[in-house]
Scaffold this motif. Sequence first.
Motif, PDB file in Angstrom:
ATOM      1  N   CYS A 194       0.849  -1.205   0.000  1.00 56.49           N
ATOM      2  CA  CYS A 194       0.000   0.000   0.000  1.00 56.49           C
ATOM      3  C   CYS A 194       0.882   1.252   0.000  1.00 56.49           C
ATOM      4  O   CYS A 194       1.676   1.435   0.934  1.00 56.49           O
ATOM      5  CB  CYS A 194      -0.919   0.020   1.221  1.00 56.49           C
ATOM      6  SG  CYS A 194      -2.013   1.443   1.300  1.00 56.49           S
ATOM      7  N   PRO A 195       0.800   2.097  -1.025  1.00 57.59           N
ATOM      8  CA  PRO A 195       1.587   3.331  -1.035  1.00 57.59           C
ATOM      9  C   PRO A 195       1.240   4.221   0.163  1.00 57.59           C
ATOM     10  O   PRO A 195       0.102   4.231   0.648  1.00 57.59           O
ATOM     11  CB  PRO A 195       1.181   4.006  -2.349  1.00 57.59           C
ATOM     12  CG  PRO A 195       0.606   2.915  -3.180  1.00 57.59           C
ATOM     13  CD  PRO A 195      -0.031   1.961  -2.223  1.00 57.59           C
ATOM     14  N   VAL A 196       2.218   4.963   0.627  1.00 62.45           N
ATOM     15  CA  VAL A 196       2.063   5.858   1.781  1.00 62.45           C
ATOM     16  C   VAL A 196       2.568   7.238   1.382  1.00 62.45           C
ATOM     17  O   VAL A 196       3.450   7.381   0.532  1.00 62.45           O
ATOM     18  CB  VAL A 196       2.836   5.307   2.998  1.00 62.45           C
ATOM     19  CG1 VAL A 196       2.876   6.318   4.138  1.00 62.45           C
ATOM     20  CG2 VAL A 196       2.207   4.004   3.484  1.00 62.45           C
ATOM     21  N   GLN A 197       1.996   8.253   2.005  1.00 57.86           N
ATOM     22  CA  GLN A 197       2.406   9.634   1.737  1.00 57.86           C
ATOM     23  C   GLN A 197       3.457  10.076   2.754  1.00 57.86           C
ATOM     24  O   GLN A 197       3.229   9.975   3.968  1.00 57.86           O
ATOM     25  CB  GLN A 197       1.185  10.562   1.805  1.00 57.86           C
ATOM     26  CG  GLN A 197       1.519  12.015   1.545  1.00 57.86           C
ATOM     27  CD  GLN A 197       0.283  12.902   1.455  1.00 57.86           C
ATOM     28  OE1 GLN A 197       0.155  13.704   0.544  1.00 57.86           O
ATOM     29  NE2 GLN A 197      -0.629  12.748   2.389  1.00 57.86           N
ATOM     30  N   PHE A 198       4.567  10.566   2.255  1.00 60.36           N
ATOM     31  CA  PHE A 198       5.644  11.099   3.087  1.00 60.36           C
ATOM     32  C   PHE A 198       5.771  12.598   2.796  1.00 60.36           C
ATOM     33  O   PHE A 198       5.652  13.029   1.647  1.00 60.36           O
ATOM     34  CB  PHE A 198       6.963  10.389   2.782  1.00 60.36           C
ATOM     35  CG  PHE A 198       6.966   8.928   3.135  1.00 60.36           C
ATOM     36  CD1 PHE A 198       7.477   8.500   4.350  1.00 60.36           C
ATOM     37  CD2 PHE A 198       6.433   7.992   2.252  1.00 60.36           C
ATOM     38  CE1 PHE A 198       7.475   7.145   4.682  1.00 60.36           C
ATOM     39  CE2 PHE A 198       6.424   6.643   2.576  1.00 60.36           C
ATOM     40  CZ  PHE A 198       6.937   6.220   3.789  1.00 60.36           C
ATOM     41  N   GLN A 199       6.034  13.392   3.853  1.00 56.91           N
ATOM     42  CA  GLN A 199       6.190  14.838   3.687  1.00 56.91           C
ATOM     43  C   GLN A 199       7.309  15.351   4.573  1.00 56.91           C
ATOM     44  O   GLN A 199       7.602  14.770   5.633  1.00 56.91           O
ATOM     45  CB  GLN A 199       4.893  15.574   4.056  1.00 56.91           C
ATOM     46  CG  GLN A 199       3.765  15.395   3.059  1.00 56.91           C
ATOM     47  CD  GLN A 199       2.540  16.219   3.420  1.00 56.91           C
ATOM     48  OE1 GLN A 199       2.236  16.422   4.586  1.00 56.91           O
ATOM     49  NE2 GLN A 199       1.843  16.711   2.401  1.00 56.91           N
TER      50      GLN A 199
END
Length: 312
Positions: A194-199
């Motif tokens: 599952c792709p995850v958002q990194f910031q």
Amino acid sequence: MTTLLWGVPSEPPMAMVAAALAARGAEPAVVDPRAAGAAIDLALSGAHGERLLDGVLRLGDRVIELGSVTGMYLRPVEPAFAPGLAPGDRVRAQRVHDTLLSFTELADALGGCRLANPLSAMASNMSKPYQAQLIARHGFYIPATLVSDDPDEVLDFVERHGRVVYKSTSGIRSIVTAFDPVRDRDRLARLRWCPVQFQELLDGPDVRVHTVGDRVLAVILDTAAVDYRYARAQVGSDARLRPHALDAELAGRCVALAADLRLPFAGIDLKVMPDGRVACFEVNPSPGFSWFEAETGVPIASAVADWLLTPA
């Protein structure tokens, strides 16, 4: 004139708006998603060349002419997720849900009724990267962002930006968490599922802005936590909240952003950075505002009630 509330009556935001309406002498009709006994008939009829919305909503002994509804506050729950409904009741409740959803969208399209908020307008929050592009048009800073299922790509992003957080890419609530290159390195393999958002992690105080029509009600949060909602778990103490006055230019941008997203009632998450730039993380299309009001006294429920009772 009738005001309609659609959601679980005991949920704090719904209960607070209902109380604010009652304090103004209104008697809102409340549609509980768990009420299998509700019934609704809906039709479009032509009169003198115009398309008119017609039908009735039955809530126990109360019958509401749909044409008389002038304001709606929506926080519905799908009957499939509503506890306590028997299978047969769930089917009937779903029919009411689907028809009421059609009614709210038609009422919004035809005008003359205030909706906070049309469910179709809430869809922008289902993809945070998509919504970020809309937010950027209004001059807010968007943190450097990576959405990925590639561990090597994530490690390269962390190397370039140093301090990084990760969160869900969708509108489903997740805990914003600081990425630890040692602790989290072995867990990166799970990204393949599952792709995850990194910031990039930004410094500065968090500001939660609630816009209600043209009104702006802001709260500043003091905490060292990465996610102020979970400050006790992350740093051992709750965030401290206090009312906050935005300057006119920033307040105007918040109102314009919410209007651009077709959200008369919105919760906007900002970060005021040390260099004066203002970052915007997301716009919540159905803000659970009760905590902010309870902690600070900022009259959000009253603002929603006043907006609903103002002629469109």
